[in-house]
Motif scaffolding. Structure first.
Motif, PDB file in Angstrom:
ATOM      1  N   UNK A 282      -1.383  -5.931   0.882  1.00  0.00           N
ATOM      2  CA  UNK A 282      -2.524  -5.345   0.173  1.00  0.00           C
ATOM      3  C   UNK A 282      -2.307  -3.858  -0.086  1.00  0.00           C
ATOM      4  N   UNK A 283      -1.782  -3.150   0.916  1.00  0.00           N
ATOM      5  CA  UNK A 283      -1.527  -1.721   0.722  1.00  0.00           C
ATOM      6  C   UNK A 283      -0.441  -1.496  -0.323  1.00  0.00           C
ATOM      7  N   UNK A 284       0.578  -2.344  -0.318  1.00  0.00           N
ATOM      8  CA  UNK A 284       1.633  -2.192  -1.308  1.00  0.00           C
ATOM      9  C   UNK A 284       1.106  -2.449  -2.707  1.00  0.00           C
ATOM     10  N   UNK A 285       0.244  -3.455  -2.867  1.00  0.00           N
ATOM     11  CA  UNK A 285      -0.321  -3.748  -4.184  1.00  0.00           C
ATOM     12  C   UNK A 285      -1.100  -2.549  -4.714  1.00  0.00           C
ATOM     13  N   UNK A 286      -1.862  -1.915  -3.847  1.00  0.00           N
ATOM     14  CA  UNK A 286      -2.628  -0.740  -4.268  1.00  0.00           C
ATOM     15  C   UNK A 286      -1.701   0.390  -4.707  1.00  0.00           C
ATOM     16  N   UNK A 287      -0.636   0.637  -3.929  1.00  0.00           N
ATOM     17  CA  UNK A 287       0.273   1.730  -4.275  1.00  0.00           C
ATOM     18  C   UNK A 287       1.084   1.415  -5.523  1.00  0.00           C
ATOM     19  N   UNK A 288       1.417   0.146  -5.721  1.00  0.00           N
ATOM     20  CA  UNK A 288       2.132  -0.219  -6.947  1.00  0.00           C
ATOM     21  C   UNK A 288       1.263   0.051  -8.174  1.00  0.00           C
ATOM     22  N   UNK A 289      -0.031  -0.244  -8.071  1.00  0.00           N
ATOM     23  CA  UNK A 289      -0.944   0.053  -9.187  1.00  0.00           C
ATOM     24  C   UNK A 289      -1.013   1.563  -9.428  1.00  0.00           C
ATOM     25  N   UNK A 290      -1.084   2.348  -8.370  1.00  0.00           N
ATOM     26  CA  UNK A 290      -1.128   3.808  -8.511  1.00  0.00           C
ATOM     27  C   UNK A 290       0.164   4.340  -9.133  1.00  0.00           C
ATOM     28  N   UNK A 291       1.292   3.729  -8.748  1.00  0.00           N
ATOM     29  CA  UNK A 291       2.562   4.171  -9.325  1.00  0.00           C
ATOM     30  C   UNK A 291       2.614   3.855 -10.811  1.00  0.00           C
ATOM     31  N   UNK A 455      12.226  12.128  15.555  1.00  0.00           N
ATOM     32  CA  UNK A 455      12.687  11.430  14.348  1.00  0.00           C
ATOM     33  C   UNK A 455      11.826  11.877  13.174  1.00  0.00           C
ATOM     34  N   UNK A 456      12.372  12.586  12.191  1.00  0.00           N
ATOM     35  CA  UNK A 456      11.600  12.898  10.989  1.00  0.00           C
ATOM     36  C   UNK A 456      11.335  11.647  10.160  1.00  0.00           C
ATOM     37  N   UNK A 457      10.125  11.521   9.673  1.00  0.00           N
ATOM     38  CA  UNK A 457       9.739  10.415   8.791  1.00  0.00           C
ATOM     39  C   UNK A 457       9.282  11.040   7.474  1.00  0.00           C
ATOM     40  N   UNK A 458      10.021  10.781   6.404  1.00  0.00           N
ATOM     41  CA  UNK A 458       9.698  11.341   5.092  1.00  0.00           C
ATOM     42  C   UNK A 458       8.792  10.365   4.353  1.00  0.00           C
ATOM     43  N   UNK A 459       7.678  10.858   3.851  1.00  0.00           N
ATOM     44  CA  UNK A 459       6.776  10.029   3.062  1.00  0.00           C
ATOM     45  C   UNK A 459       6.808  10.506   1.617  1.00  0.00           C
ATOM     46  N   UNK A 460       6.606   9.571   0.696  1.00  0.00           N
ATOM     47  CA  UNK A 460       6.489   9.884  -0.722  1.00  0.00           C
ATOM     48  C   UNK A 460       5.064   9.574  -1.144  1.00  0.00           C
ATOM     49  N   UNK A 461       4.408  10.527  -1.781  1.00  0.00           N
ATOM     50  CA  UNK A 461       2.969  10.420  -2.047  1.00  0.00           C
ATOM     51  C   UNK A 461       2.606   9.154  -2.806  1.00  0.00           C
ATOM     52  N   UNK A 462       3.436   8.766  -3.786  1.00  0.00           N
ATOM     53  CA  UNK A 462       3.163   7.549  -4.556  1.00  0.00           C
ATOM     54  C   UNK A 462       4.411   6.689  -4.537  1.00  0.00           C
ATOM     55  N   UNK A 463       4.470   5.775  -3.586  1.00  0.00           N
ATOM     56  CA  UNK A 463       5.639   4.916  -3.385  1.00  0.00           C
ATOM     57  C   UNK A 463       5.202   3.467  -3.553  1.00  0.00           C
ATOM     58  N   UNK A 464       5.763   2.738  -4.530  1.00  0.00           N
ATOM     59  CA  UNK A 464       5.291   1.373  -4.784  1.00  0.00           C
ATOM     60  C   UNK A 464       5.738   0.351  -3.752  1.00  0.00           C
ATOM     61  N   UNK A 465       6.664   0.702  -2.859  1.00  0.00           N
ATOM     62  CA  UNK A 465       7.162  -0.257  -1.875  1.00  0.00           C
ATOM     63  C   UNK A 465       6.742   0.072  -0.447  1.00  0.00           C
ATOM     64  N   UNK A 466       6.804   1.327  -0.060  1.00  0.00           N
ATOM     65  CA  UNK A 466       6.379   1.736   1.287  1.00  0.00           C
ATOM     66  C   UNK A 466       5.354   2.852   1.153  1.00  0.00           C
ATOM     67  N   UNK A 467       4.075   2.500   1.122  1.00  0.00           N
ATOM     68  CA  UNK A 467       3.020   3.502   0.927  1.00  0.00           C
ATOM     69  C   UNK A 467       3.088   4.630   1.958  1.00  0.00           C
ATOM     70  N   UNK A 468       2.689   5.819   1.523  1.00  0.00           N
ATOM     71  CA  UNK A 468       2.796   7.011   2.368  1.00  0.00           C
ATOM     72  C   UNK A 468       2.002   6.866   3.658  1.00  0.00           C
ATOM     73  N   UNK A 469       0.811   6.276   3.587  1.00  0.00           N
ATOM     74  CA  UNK A 469      -0.017   6.159   4.790  1.00  0.00           C
ATOM     75  C   UNK A 469       0.676   5.297   5.837  1.00  0.00           C
ATOM     76  N   UNK A 470       1.350   4.240   5.409  1.00  0.00           N
ATOM     77  CA  UNK A 470       2.083   3.411   6.362  1.00  0.00           C
ATOM     78  C   UNK A 470       3.222   4.168   7.018  1.00  0.00           C
TER      79      UNK A 470
END
Length: 522
Positions: A282-291, A455-470
């Motif tokens: 569900x989270x991925x679907x939302x981010x894919x729409x945003x992308x 361990x640094x974890x890099x997030x991308x604000x609009x990522x269609x596969x691995x949402x930033x919040x996750x």
């Protein structure tokens, strides 16, 4: 300072009845507490262990694995005309155990490797199972990394088991593969989804017959073991590594299984460890729409957008038309499902969005050839590169215990199509694809070791596969996760964001910890 997560277990103090007999008394069984006056004094709980210190780079790798030059082959594979001066590639294979967890023996598997860089310290790169093979991804990434990384490390890319040039897990009947990839992305009726299940059943039965016990050995748990075997073969005390997207989950699993072997690691995007497969979908679907919205905004921001003033409307109309009448393509017809999957693949790399615009424009004018080529690697292959769909589905199903019965599948598809009209249906179907696959023996571990190094974890604000919040949730669960946020779009920041790449390079090469909550501009 790094984020440190403390977890204290509940302290249970049993109440003990002291029965004193008139003629005798038994041994004391008082709890380990002290009393002062009438107040009970409880000893303080022990402090949780501190995160491990940042590991040193350590000794160079041993000259093992029989590396052979593969520069020209790799250059052609990644599609570049020339390479930077002095850059070359070497290839090898690692022999690992194929046995799934709990099995005595199911043989061995050959894992394909590629190395680049003049340094002597190994740095392993693990890519998504749903992306290009790890060797090709690593070769492309090397073209974008700072010179100090190539001078310090021997960067090693690995094709995940069952994918790329590793021993393939190719077992889906071609017809089932075509049906799964091209299936109607807006199907919500039980009769329609049953047709998908028929293809899933055919694919599952064929794989279980052909692969036998090996079928459940293609998973993240065993891929983590492949990394440990690679570390031992290289002769180094710790594994330094980069994980991209779902590849970060492999490294997180490795860290739980082999904490004393963890070196310097960077997660470039990561699946949410706090959600099950349905929640992540569900989270991925939302981010894919945003992308897609970001893609549409970029198209309309410049010169006249070939998709018109409202690209979403244009694409939705195209999908609706092709549900009934597929487009001609090179070989197979291009269906509505093919179009949606091509868009989802195209959204991962904004550097190629102009190609996606051209492909959608051509499709809107009746030619699906370009979109068909985008999904061709899922359907077709050769001796070196098997069809990608098989290993993706098998690994995904082996990594989750969720099995969706047909009636629940109808409800999930209906909900996701309503909420996320472009991508919800296709992503719901990924859950259905595992319905008839054997349930794995164990769930993947959630990161919980309190003594891992930072361990640094890099997030991308609009990522269609691995949402930033996750990805932020992954950083929260690590003992000392450090969040670096790139305000960009697409899948993965390394090699695309100069700020994120330099932070990762400084950490890996020099041990410089990024400041907590570092923000990198788009």
């Amino acid at each position: 300072m790094p984020r440190i997560t403390h977890r204290a277990g509940a302290l249970l103090l049993p109440l003990v009845l002291l029965i004193v007999a008139a003629c005798s008394a038994g041994p004391s069984e008082r709890p380990a507490v002290a009393y002062r006056g009438s107040q009970q004094q409880v000893p303080p709980a022990p402090a949780p262990p501190e995160p491990a210190p940042l590991p040193p780079l350590g000794p160079p790798a041993q000259q093992a694995l029989g590396w052979q030059d593969c520069t020209e082959r790799t250059r052609l594979e990644i599609g570049v005309s020339t390479l930077p001066e002095g850059m070359s590639f070497s290839c090898s294979r690692l022999l690992t155990s194929l046995s799934p967890p709990g099995a005595i023996s199911s043989g061995t598997s050959r894992i394909s490797l590629l190395s680049v860089g003049s340094g002597s310290i190994p740095l392993v790169v693990v890519n998504d199972i749903r992306g290009v093979p790890g060797t090709a991804f690593t070769a492309r990434l090397a073209l974008k990394l700072p010179p100090e990384m190539l001078e310090t490390f021997r960067i090693i890319g690995m094709d995940r088991r069952g994918s790329g040039r590793s021993d393939p897990a190719t077992c889906f009947p071609p017809a089932a593969r075509e049906t799964i990839v091209g299936f109607d992305p807006r199907a919500t009726e039980r009769a329609a989804l049953d047709r998908l299940l028929d293809s899933v059943r055919s694919a599952s039965q064929e794989c279980l017959l052909e692969l036998e016990k090996r079928a459940q050995a293609y998973d993240t748990w065993r891929t983590a073991a492949d990394l440990e075997e690679l570390r031992i073969e290289l002769g180094v005390p710790r594994l330094h590594a980069i994980g991209r997207g779902e590849g970060s989950r492999v490294l997180a699993t490795y860290a739980q299984r082999y904490p004393r072997s963890v070196g310097r690691m960077v997660f470039d995007g990561a699946p949410d460890p706090t959600l099950d497969a349905l929640g992540r979908t569900k989270k991925q679907a939302r981010e894919a729409e945003r992308t897609f919205d970001a893609f549409a905004a970029q198209c309309t921001a410049g010169n006249a957008c070939p998709l018109g003033p409202d690209p979403r409307r244009t694409v939705e109309d195209l999908i609706e038309r092709t549900r009934a009448t597929p487009l001609p393509g090179a070989g197979s017809p291009v269906t509505a499902g093919t179009i949606v999957r091509a868009i989802l693949l195209g959204l991962t790399d904004p550097d190629r969005w102009h190609e996606l615009v051209q492909a959608l424009d051509a499709a809107d004018r009746g030619d699906g050839t370009m979109l068909g080529r985008m999904v061709a690697p899922l359907l077709h292959g050769d001796a070196a590169h098997p069809p990608g769909l098989d290993s993706r589905v098998i690994t995904r199903c082996n990594d989750t215990t969720l099995r969706v019965p047909p009636q629940r599948g109808v409800g999930i598809a209906t909900e996701l199509v309503d909420r996320f009209p472009l991508f919800g249906g296709v992503l719901a179907q990924q859950l259905v694809q595992c319905s008839l696959w054997p349930v794995p023996q164990r769930s993947l571990p959630v990161p919980s070791n309190p003594a891992l190094p930072p361990i640094p974890v890099i997030t991308t604000a609009t990522d269609p596969l691995t949402p930033a919040l996750g990805s932020e949730h992954m950083a929260d669960r690590l003992a000392a996760g450090i969040t670096v946020t790139w305000q960009g779009t697409g899948h993965g920041a390394l090699g695309r964001s100069r700020c994120a790449t330099l932070n990762a390079s400084g950490f890996l090469v020099h041990g410089a910890l990024p400041a907590e909550n570092t923000a990198c501009p788009a």
